[in-house]
Structure formats: structure tokens, C-alpha cells
Design a protein around this motif. Sequence first.
Motif, mmCIF file in Angstrom:
data_model
loop_
_atom_site.group_PDB
_atom_site.id
_atom_site.type_symbol
_atom_site.label_atom_id
_atom_site.label_comp_id
_atom_site.label_asym_id
_atom_site.label_seq_id
_atom_site.Cartn_x
_atom_site.Cartn_y
_atom_site.Cartn_z
ATOM 1 N N LEU A 1 0.910 -1.031 0.119
ATOM 2 C CA LEU A 1 0.023 -0.074 0.090
ATOM 3 C C LEU A 1 1.047 1.347 -0.012
ATOM 4 C CD1 LEU A 1 -2.820 1.229 0.327
ATOM 5 C CD2 LEU A 1 -2.489 1.225 2.901
ATOM 6 N N PHE A 2 0.889 2.139 -0.895
ATOM 7 C CA PHE A 2 1.618 3.236 -1.129
ATOM 8 C C PHE A 2 0.882 4.452 -0.684
ATOM 9 C CE2 PHE A 2 3.281 0.467 -4.337
ATOM 10 C CZ PHE A 2 4.370 0.563 -4.308
ATOM 11 N N THR A 3 1.533 5.340 0.223
ATOM 12 C CA THR A 3 0.949 6.651 0.714
ATOM 13 C C THR A 3 1.923 7.690 0.509
ATOM 14 O OG1 THR A 3 -0.688 7.486 2.402
ATOM 15 C CG2 THR A 3 1.433 6.393 3.012
ATOM 16 N N ASP B 1 -6.248 -4.125 2.503
ATOM 17 C CA ASP B 1 -5.598 -5.394 2.352
ATOM 18 C C ASP B 1 -4.271 -5.377 1.966
ATOM 19 O OD1 ASP B 1 -5.203 -8.227 2.180
ATOM 20 O OD2 ASP B 1 -5.956 -8.453 0.187
ATOM 21 N N THR B 2 -3.158 -5.137 3.097
ATOM 22 C CA THR B 2 -1.978 -4.786 2.830
ATOM 23 C C THR B 2 -0.915 -5.606 3.821
ATOM 24 O OG1 THR B 2 -0.359 -2.995 2.705
ATOM 25 C CG2 THR B 2 -2.077 -2.748 4.281
ATOM 26 N N ASP B 3 0.182 -5.919 3.324
ATOM 27 C CA ASP B 3 1.211 -6.358 4.198
ATOM 28 C C ASP B 3 2.407 -5.448 4.308
ATOM 29 O OD1 ASP B 3 2.450 -6.925 1.950
ATOM 30 O OD2 ASP B 3 2.732 -8.956 2.137
ATOM 31 N N CYS B 4 2.512 -4.335 3.585
ATOM 32 C CA CYS B 4 3.446 -3.432 3.450
ATOM 33 C C CYS B 4 3.137 -2.184 3.275
ATOM 34 C CB CYS B 4 4.612 -3.888 2.738
ATOM 35 S SG CYS B 4 5.972 -3.137 2.350
ATOM 36 N N LEU B 5 3.402 -1.013 4.129
ATOM 37 C CA LEU B 5 3.047 0.292 3.852
ATOM 38 C C LEU B 5 4.297 1.117 3.444
ATOM 39 C CD1 LEU B 5 0.930 2.559 4.182
ATOM 40 C CD2 LEU B 5 1.606 2.894 6.483
ATOM 41 N N ILE B 6 4.171 1.427 2.153
ATOM 42 C CA ILE B 6 5.259 2.342 1.538
ATOM 43 C C ILE B 6 5.082 3.916 1.813
ATOM 44 C CG2 ILE B 6 7.009 2.491 -0.151
ATOM 45 C CD1 ILE B 6 6.093 -0.223 -0.833
ATOM 46 N N GLY B 7 5.595 4.595 2.515
ATOM 47 C CA GLY B 7 5.256 6.106 2.601
ATOM 48 C C GLY B 7 6.364 6.906 1.992
ATOM 49 N N ILE C 1 2.378 -4.836 9.837
ATOM 50 C CA ILE C 1 2.814 -4.872 8.558
ATOM 51 C C ILE C 1 4.114 -4.033 8.571
ATOM 52 C CG2 ILE C 1 0.385 -4.588 7.769
ATOM 53 C CD1 ILE C 1 0.786 -1.609 7.661
ATOM 54 N N ALA C 2 4.944 -4.299 7.521
ATOM 55 C CA ALA C 2 6.198 -3.500 7.340
ATOM 56 C C ALA C 2 5.902 -2.322 6.919
ATOM 57 C CB ALA C 2 7.076 -4.398 6.444
ATOM 58 N N GLY D 1 11.745 8.259 8.780
ATOM 59 C CA GLY D 1 12.674 6.976 8.720
ATOM 60 C C GLY D 1 12.750 6.739 10.165
ATOM 61 N N ASP D 2 12.399 7.527 11.211
ATOM 62 C CA ASP D 2 12.605 6.759 12.461
ATOM 63 C C ASP D 2 11.595 5.812 12.849
ATOM 64 O OD1 ASP D 2 14.835 8.395 13.141
ATOM 65 O OD2 ASP D 2 13.874 9.948 14.091
ATOM 66 N N LEU D 3 10.471 5.806 11.963
ATOM 67 C CA LEU D 3 9.228 5.063 12.418
ATOM 68 C C LEU D 3 9.179 4.035 11.318
ATOM 69 C CD1 LEU D 3 6.392 7.899 12.451
ATOM 70 C CD2 LEU D 3 7.535 6.692 14.542
ATOM 71 N N ALA D 4 10.114 3.823 10.670
ATOM 72 C CA ALA D 4 10.099 2.811 9.533
ATOM 73 C C ALA D 4 11.051 1.692 9.940
ATOM 74 C CB ALA D 4 10.722 3.414 8.125
#
Length: 353
Positions: free
Chosen positions: A45-47, A86-92, A113-114, A127-130
Motif C-alpha cells: 500500500l503506497f501513501t 488489504d496490505t502487508d507493507c505500507l510504503i510512505g 505490517i512492514a 525514517g525513525d518510524l520505518a
Amino acid sequence: MSASRITFLEGQAGQGAALARIAERVRERLASPGAAALRAARRPLFTGIGASYAALAVPVEQLRAAGIVTQRVLSSEIENGTRGFDTDCLIGVSQGGRSSETLAAFRAAGDDIAKVALLNVVPSPLGDLADLTVDLGNEPDSYASTIGYTGTVVALDLIAGVLAGRAGDPWADIERHTAAVHRQAVEVVAALAERGARCVASDGVAAGASRASAEEGALLLREVVRMTGAHSATRNYLHGEMESAGDTLHLVYGDGRELDLARSLAGAGHLTLLITTADVDLAENLYTVRLPRCADAVRVVLETVVLQELVARLSVERNVPIESFVFANQDTKLGGLDLADFEPAAPTPAAAP
């Protein structure tokens, strides 16, 4: 450490070399053991927000074509968590890592989720939250982003390649392509700039990955030129939206239905800039920048090169100094905004004769 600020014109001039550096840096990061969580993702999931959200049209289009379940969502829509997705990876995506909405989305995301942060500036709050950070290398960028935006598109393509299991990537010739398209854009934009500056609004129309360009173009015209800008998907534009055409600058991106659309707009007397790989006959009111045939993500970068030249020239014609922002919304960045960014970084050059 933070990326230093350069002028918009400096960003244009140094863009090709910067993108080559970014591609090499991101390749290395994605090949490292630390990127294992990203390589394992199956439902990304891209945000993002603003220009970062626009850029996300690129990987979403690529991954859906590869059969991977994905979508993009504004960060503000998941400030309360990723339930319902429906996601297993959040890309911010956040170039400076300080966008308040994207930070809230990461804080609210489930622990199962990653979380991957795509940044230019490191270290940063996002970055500190990733679990994984992918950075562009603290590349100097303009406040109305040049290198930061196109570099993000490069990185997103490389991330999509990892998720789809692609072999190789399309960025080897990006410096040469960028220079060639910019030379062509200078000539074409100069021919339409005086009339374009008198337009009261702009419409950007595209399909597929190039929707990123339509969205980014509308944002740049608002930020840099203070021209009302809208964007639309090609097929939706045909269903009534184009009826408001009038004293409008039309930016059309594509090789399919977009060709007839551009001809129709120009034939009705409307100023139209078509950015395409197709060979198009000259016509009154129709200006064309011809792109090389290339991968979709490369195409989006080259479309943005044209956009950057357009807004730089229109800012001169409309006597609006580049990056002379008006509104300082203190709640959009963690820690507020630096008001110095609301002063032009350098005088705008005089228009060429």
C-alpha cells in the motif's frame, strides 16, 4: 543532515546527473540484506501527500500490470490506521520525512505490517518510524521540487521492480535522455509561452502512469505560476470535463486516445501542448514535444522535465518569481515551516527576446 536548498533553475540544470546518482544509490540499497522485508511484500500500500502522492501513480500502474494487488492512498486517509486495506507493507513517501499526514499514517499503521519510508533527507522523523528506509542521498533540491520529485519517481520504479521480481532497470541512459528532452522543451515552450501566460487556467490529461505527470503538472502550475490547474484521467475527461475548455492551457500526455483529444482541442482553437512518443503532424494551436520510446517510469520523468521548463518560462511571462510561495500552513510539516522558504531563492531571469 539535510538536503541543501538550490534554485529551481539549478535543479533543472543538474537533474540528469542527479538522477543517475540516485538510481545507483537506490539499486544498492534495495539489493542489501536490510531490504528483505520489502522483497517479501505481496500486497503493498503506497501513501503520500502532494507531489509524493502524484508520483505514486507510477508504481501502482506497474505493479497492477504485473498482477500484484496494490493501491495508492492519501496519507490523510489512513491517519487512523490501515484497517480496511488489504496490505502487508505500507510504503510512505515524503522527501523531507516531515509531512505531518504521512507521519500520522505511519504511527497509526498496524504492527503486523512492514513500514518502508522513501525519503530524500536522512535522518528524518519518518525514517525513525520505518522498518526500512530508502533514501535518495540528501540530494540538493529546490523548494518547488525538481530533483526531489523526479528522483522519487526513479526510486519508486526501482522499488516496483523489486516487488515484481523484474530483472534490470531502465535508468542507464537517463542523463542523456533528460538533456535531449530539455533541449527540445526549451524550443517548444518558448513558442507558446506568451500565449500560455495569458491563459486563466490549465487542464492536464493523461492515462496510466502518466497520470502522475498530469497531477504534478497541475501542482507545479499552482505553486510556481499561480495558475489554476486541474488534472483528469483521459477517459473521464471525455465524459463532460472538457466542455469547460476556454482560455485554458491544455497539457495532454500520451499516445492513444490522447492524440485525437489533443487534435480536437487544438482544432477548436484551444492552446494545447501534447507530450507524446508519436509522430504528430503540425497544426494550429497544437505544440508537441516528442519523447523517445522508453519505459513508463522514464517517460514520466521526461514529461516532468517538459513541465519544469514550462512553469519556469511561464513564471517569467507572468512576472511571478519562481518559488515565491504565498501561504505558510504551519501544520503540514513537523516543527512547522521555515519562512525563509517563502522568499525567492534567486531572481527570476528576464524573458528571452
